[in-house]
Design a protein around this motif. Structure first.
Motif, short mmCIF file in Angstrom:
data_model
loop_
_atom_site.label_atom_id
_atom_site.label_comp_id
_atom_site.label_asym_id
_atom_site.label_seq_id
_atom_site.Cartn_x
_atom_site.Cartn_y
_atom_site.Cartn_z
N ALA A 182 42.62 31.95 52.50
CA ALA A 182 42.87 32.22 51.08
C ALA A 182 42.98 33.72 50.84
CB ALA A 182 41.75 31.61 50.24
N GLY A 183 42.18 34.51 51.58
CA GLY A 183 42.26 35.96 51.46
C GLY A 183 43.64 36.48 51.84
N ASP A 184 44.24 35.88 52.90
CA ASP A 184 45.61 36.27 53.28
C ASP A 184 46.58 36.01 52.13
OD1 ASP A 184 44.69 36.84 55.86
OD2 ASP A 184 45.21 34.84 56.63
N VAL A 185 46.45 34.82 51.54
CA VAL A 185 47.37 34.44 50.46
C VAL A 185 47.24 35.43 49.30
CG1 VAL A 185 47.94 32.65 48.76
CG2 VAL A 185 47.32 31.99 51.10
N VAL A 186 45.99 35.75 48.94
CA VAL A 186 45.78 36.65 47.80
C VAL A 186 46.32 38.04 48.12
CG1 VAL A 186 44.00 37.80 46.43
CG2 VAL A 186 43.84 35.34 46.88
N ASN A 187 46.10 38.49 49.37
CA ASN A 187 46.63 39.81 49.73
C ASN A 187 48.15 39.85 49.65
OD1 ASN A 187 44.17 41.03 50.11
ND2 ASN A 187 44.04 40.45 52.29
N ARG A 188 48.79 38.76 50.05
CA ARG A 188 50.25 38.72 49.96
C ARG A 188 50.70 38.70 48.49
NH1 ARG A 188 51.95 34.27 54.53
NH2 ARG A 188 50.52 35.00 56.14
N ILE A 189 49.99 37.96 47.66
CA ILE A 189 50.32 37.94 46.23
C ILE A 189 50.24 39.36 45.67
CG2 ILE A 189 49.49 37.22 43.94
CD1 ILE A 189 48.64 34.55 45.21
N ASP A 202 41.63 37.06 37.18
CA ASP A 202 42.37 36.77 38.41
C ASP A 202 41.47 37.00 39.61
OD1 ASP A 202 44.19 36.47 36.44
OD2 ASP A 202 45.67 37.85 37.24
N ARG A 203 40.57 36.08 39.85
CA ARG A 203 39.57 36.18 40.91
C ARG A 203 39.33 34.80 41.52
NH1 ARG A 203 36.09 40.52 40.90
NH2 ARG A 203 36.64 42.12 39.39
N PHE A 204 38.56 34.79 42.62
CA PHE A 204 38.12 33.52 43.19
C PHE A 204 37.13 32.86 42.23
CE2 PHE A 204 39.63 35.54 47.12
CZ PHE A 204 40.36 34.48 47.67
N LYS A 205 37.35 31.58 41.97
CA LYS A 205 36.46 30.83 41.08
C LYS A 205 35.66 29.78 41.83
CE LYS A 205 38.32 33.04 37.64
NZ LYS A 205 37.57 34.03 36.85
N PHE A 206 36.12 29.45 43.01
CA PHE A 206 35.36 28.56 43.90
C PHE A 206 35.86 28.84 45.31
CE2 PHE A 206 34.04 24.75 46.13
CZ PHE A 206 32.76 24.57 45.62
N GLY A 207 34.96 28.76 46.27
CA GLY A 207 35.35 29.12 47.63
C GLY A 207 35.59 30.62 47.70
N GLY A 208 36.12 31.08 48.84
CA GLY A 208 36.31 32.51 48.98
C GLY A 208 37.43 32.82 49.94
N PRO A 209 37.61 34.11 50.23
CA PRO A 209 38.76 34.53 51.04
C PRO A 209 38.78 33.95 52.45
CG PRO A 209 37.28 36.40 50.58
CD PRO A 209 36.81 35.25 49.75
N GLU A 210 37.62 33.52 52.97
CA GLU A 210 37.60 33.02 54.35
C GLU A 210 38.11 31.60 54.45
OE1 GLU A 210 34.48 32.85 52.68
OE2 GLU A 210 34.70 35.02 52.35
#
Lengths: 365, 270
Positions: free
Chosen positions: B6-13, B31-39
C-alpha cells in the motif's frame, strides 16, 4: 411547562401595573393603540423560559419593530409564499424558525455581489441601472414599474402583476460609475413585498428550540398521534404498537405532508416498536448515542456521510435498525405550531396562526 | 519481484500527482491511512465514494484489499475513531472484517479536488448525462443545454442515475438551459445570474452561507426561472471514483483496479 399561562401573565401585569400607577396609564394607552412587534418580542423573551442570549440569530429580520401588530403568523420558514398567506390572513408579524434571507446571516441583500446591507438592496427595483450611466434603459414591464427605473418619460400604469414583484418607488442612489450589476430579483421581490405590506419578521429558533421538552419533538409526536406512546419525559422516545419501517416512513410522509424530502435507510420490512427523535440538525454522535437504544430514528436533517451512512453500515451488517430523515424545514413546522399555541397565551390581543412552509422538495417522476 | 505494498501505491499516487501539478500536502488530515498501513501487501485496489461496510465487503469479494475512498470510513470527516468506537452495533464488526480480510484503507479527498479536471465534477456531469462538449469552458462546471423544463431535466437525471432519492426544488415548468454542476458539499450558488439550475450533491437546508431551498422556493413564487436538483452526496461523488480508478490503473499495472460503489444510502417511501 416553563412558560407562564395566560391567566398568570395577566395577573403578573396587573400586579405590576397596580404597583406603578404611572405605568398603568401608559399600559392602557398602549392597549388602546394596540400591541407592537417589539412588545410581543419583549413578552417572548420574558416568558420563554430559557435565558435570552445576545446572539444574532433570534432577531428582527425585516420591518419596523414599532409596527402595531394586526395578527401573528408562526412558520417553519418565512418564504414569500408564507408571507403572502400571512397578508391574506390579516397578519403583519411573522415569527419564523428558519432564516428569511437565505443564510444564517439573514442579510436582506446578497453578499458578495456588491450589495451589502447598506448598498441599496432593499427596495431596489429589479433591473434598475442595468443600462449603465447615461443610457436610460427602456423600462421592462415584466420587471419594473414606477419611478426609480431611470426612465424620464412618465411611466404607464403598473401592469397587473403580483404585488410581490412590484417594488416601491425609490430614487436610485447617486449614480456612481461603474454601474453595479442588477439587483438579485428574488431578494428584491421579497423585500418589495415586505415593504409594501409593512411586514415585520422575527426569527425565533435558538431559544425556542432550547425549551424542554423540545417543541419540535412535542409537535411531531402530537401530529403523529404518538403522545400517548411517549417513553420518558423528554418527548424524544416513543413505544408504539409494531409497524414496519416502510409503513412508518409512509405515515410520516402522509401526516407531515412531505413530498420529496423524506428519505429512509434500513430494511423496509423490519418491525419498529421504539422510535427516537433527533429534531433539527444533528451530527453523528447523536445518532450513535440513540440508534442502539431504539428500533428507528426519525431525524430532521443530518449529513449524508455521517448519520445516514452510519445507518447504512448498521443495516448492511444485518442489524435491524431504521433511520428516517424528514428534512429540517419539515421538522421545524410542528415546533412552530406549538409556538403559535404558546404565543396565544402571551399575546391575547391579536390572532395567532401557524402557516407551514411545506416541504421544499419534490421528486421527479 | 517484491510484492506491491500500500505504501508503494501511495508513493506512486503522490509522485504522479506532483508531476501533474498537485504537490502533496502532508498536513492533510483526510488523505491518510484509515485502516492498515503502508506495509500491507496489495492484492487489488477498489476506488469508492466512501469506506462503507458495503464497499469494503464488495471489494473484498472481488479480491481487492486496498480501498481508496473519497470520503471517510468512520462516519465523521476527520475519521476520529473515538467517535465511532462508541457505537456497539457495527463498528466492531466492520473493524473485525477489515482485520480478517487484510484490508488497507487510504483516503483520497483533498488532493483529488485539486486535480484538473476534478473527477468528482466531471464524473457527475458524465453520469447525469451532460455532454462535455456543452461545458462553457474547461473545468467551469457550467453547461448550456437545449432549453427544457426543470421537471423534464430532473426526470432525465433521475432516469440516467437510476436512484430514487433525488430531490428537486423549484417550479417544474421553469424553462432552464444554463446548468451548474456541484459535487459533495461544494454546491454552486443557485442565485448566480447566469445559472438557471444547479445539479449538486448535498447542502445544509438552512443556516448556511447561502440557503438554496428557500431561495429557489421564492424564485418560483416570483416566476424567476431557477431550479435545484439535489442528487445526494454519495451520488454526486461516486461517479468520479470511476475516473479515479481509470487514473490509477496505469500507475499500478501489477494489480486490478476497479470502481466499487459504496451502495445506495436512502430509499424513499411511496
Amino acid at each position: 411547562m416553563t412558560h407562564i399561562s395566560r391567566r398568570g401573565f395577566v395577573a403578573l401585569t396587573a400586579a405590576g401595573a397596580a404597583a406603578t400607577p404611572f405605568l398603568l396609564d401608559d399600559a392602557l394607552t398602549r392597549a388602546s393603540a394596540g400591541v407592537t412587534a417589539q412588545e410581543i418580542v419583549d413578552r417572548v423573551k420574558k416568558n420563554i423560559g430559557v435565558e435570552w442570549s445576545s446572539d444574532d440569530v433570534d432577531t428582527f429580520k425585516a420591518g419596523d419593530p414599532s409596527t402595531i401588530v394586526t395578527g401573528v403568523v408562526t412558520t417553519s420558514m418565512a418564504t414569500l409564499d408564507v408571507l403572502q398567506k400571512a397578508v391574506q390572513a390579516g397578519a403583519n408579524l411573522v415569527v419564523t424558525a428558519a432564516p428569511t434571507f437565505y443564510s444564517r446571516a439573514d442579510l436582506s441583500a446578497p453578499a458578495g455581489r456588491g450589495f451589502g446591507p447598506g448598498g441599496g438592496g432593499r427596495g431596489q427595483p429589479p433591473g434598475g441601472n442595468r443600462g449603465g450611466a447615461g443610457s436610460a434603459p427602456p423600462p421592462s414591464p415584466a420587471t419594473v414599474s414606477g419611478p426609480g427605473t431611470g426612465a424620464s418619460a412618465p411611466m404607464p400604469p403598473a401592469p397587473p402583476l403580483p404585488p410581490s414583484v412590484v417594488p416601491p418607488g425609490q430614487p436610485p442612489a447617486a449614480a456612481a460609475p461603474p454601474a453595479p450589476p442588477p439587483p438579485d430579483p428574488v431578494y428584491a421581490g421579497k423585500n418589495a413585498f415586505i415593504e409594501k405590506h409593512k411586514l415585520v419578521v422575527f426569527r425565533l429558533a435558538y431559544h425556542w428550540n432550547r425549551r424542554t421538552p423540545d417543541p419540535r419533538a412535542q409537535g411531531l409526536a402530537a401530529a403523529m398521534g404518538w403522545t400517548r406512546y411517549k417513553a420518558g419525559e423528554d418527548m424524544l422516545r416513543y413505544e408504539l404498537p409494531g409497524l414496519t419501517l416502510e409503513s412508518l416512513a409512509g405515515q410520516l410522509k402522509k401526516t407531515l405532508g412531505t413530498r420529496g424530502g423524506i428519505r429512509a435507510v434500513g430494511d423496509r420490512g423490519m418491525t419498529v416498536r421504539t422510535i427516537g427523535l433527533l429534531p433539527g440538525y444533528t451530527m453523528i454522535p447523536a445518532a450513535i448515542a440513540m440508534l442502539p437504544t431504539v428500533d428507528a430514528i426519525v431525524a430532521g436533517e443530518v449529513q449524508e456521510w455521517e448519520s445516514a451512512t452510519y445507518a447504512q453500515d448498521v443495516a448492511f451488517a444485518g442489524v435491524k435498525k431504521g433511520f428516517i430523515s424528514i428534512g429540517r424545514v419539515v421538522n421545524e413546522a410542528p415546533g412552530m405550531q406549538v409556538c403559535a399555541g404558546w404565543l396565544r397565551t402571551i399575546v391575547p390581543e391579536v390572532p395567532v396562526r401557524f402557516i407551514p412552509a411545506g416541504d421544499p422538495y419534490w421528486r421527479p417522476l | 519481484m517484491a510484492a506491491l505494498t500500500a505504501g508503494d501505491v501511495v508513493n506512486r499516487i503522490k509522485s504522479v500527482m506532483a508531476v501533474q501539478g498537485v504537490a502533496w500536502n502532508d498536513a492533510t488530515t483526510r488523505d491518510r491511512f484509515k485502516f492498515g498501513g503502508p506495509e500491507t501487501v496489495v492484492t487489488g485496489i477498489a476506488t469508492t465514494f466512501m469506506g462503507t461496510f458495503e464497499a469494503i465487503a464488495r471489494a473484498s469479494e472481488r479480491g481487492l484489499n486496498m480501498i481508496i475512498p473519497h470520503e471517510d470510513t468512520y462516519w465523521n470527516d476527520p475519521d476520529n475513531t473515538l467517535i465511532a468506537e462508541a457505537d456497539p452495533l457495527v463498528y466492531r464488526t466492520k473493524v473485525d472484517f477489515m482485520t480478517r480480510h487484510d484490508i488497507v484503507v487510504f483516503r483520497i479527498h483533498d488532493h483529488m479536488h485539486r486535480q484538473r479536471p476534478d473527477f468528482t465534477f466531471s464524473g457527475t456531469a458524465r453520469e447525469v448525462g451532460l455532454d462535455p462538449a456543452t461545458e462553457t469552458a474547461p473545468n467551469s462546471h457550467r453547461f448550456v443545454i437545449p432549453e427544457t423544463t426543470l421537471g423534464e431535466l430532473a426526470a432525465r437525471v433521475k432516469r440516467v442515475r437510476g436512484d430514487d432519492a433525488i430531490r428537486v426544488v423549484g417550479d417544474p415548468n421553469a424553462r432552464v438551459k444554463r446548468v451548474a454542476v456541484g459535487a459533495g458539499m461544494a454546491t454552486p450558488a443557485v442565485n448566480a445570474p447566469d445559472v438557471d439550475v444547479v445539479i449538486g450533491g448535498e447542502q445544509r437546508e438552512i443556516e448556511g452561507t447561502f440557503d438554496s431551498p428557500e431561495y429557489v422556493m421564492d424564485a418560483a413564487t416570483l416566476g424567476v426561472p431557477k431550479g435545484w436538483i439535489i442528487i445526494g452526496h454519495n451520488m454526486s461523488e461516486e461517479s468520479g471514483m470511476q475516473e479515479m480508478a481509470d487514473w490509477l490503473r496505469p500507475i499500478v499495472p501489477e494489480v486490478k483496479v476497479q470502481h466499487v460503489r459504496a451502495g445506495t444510502v436512502y430509499w424513499v417511501p411511496k
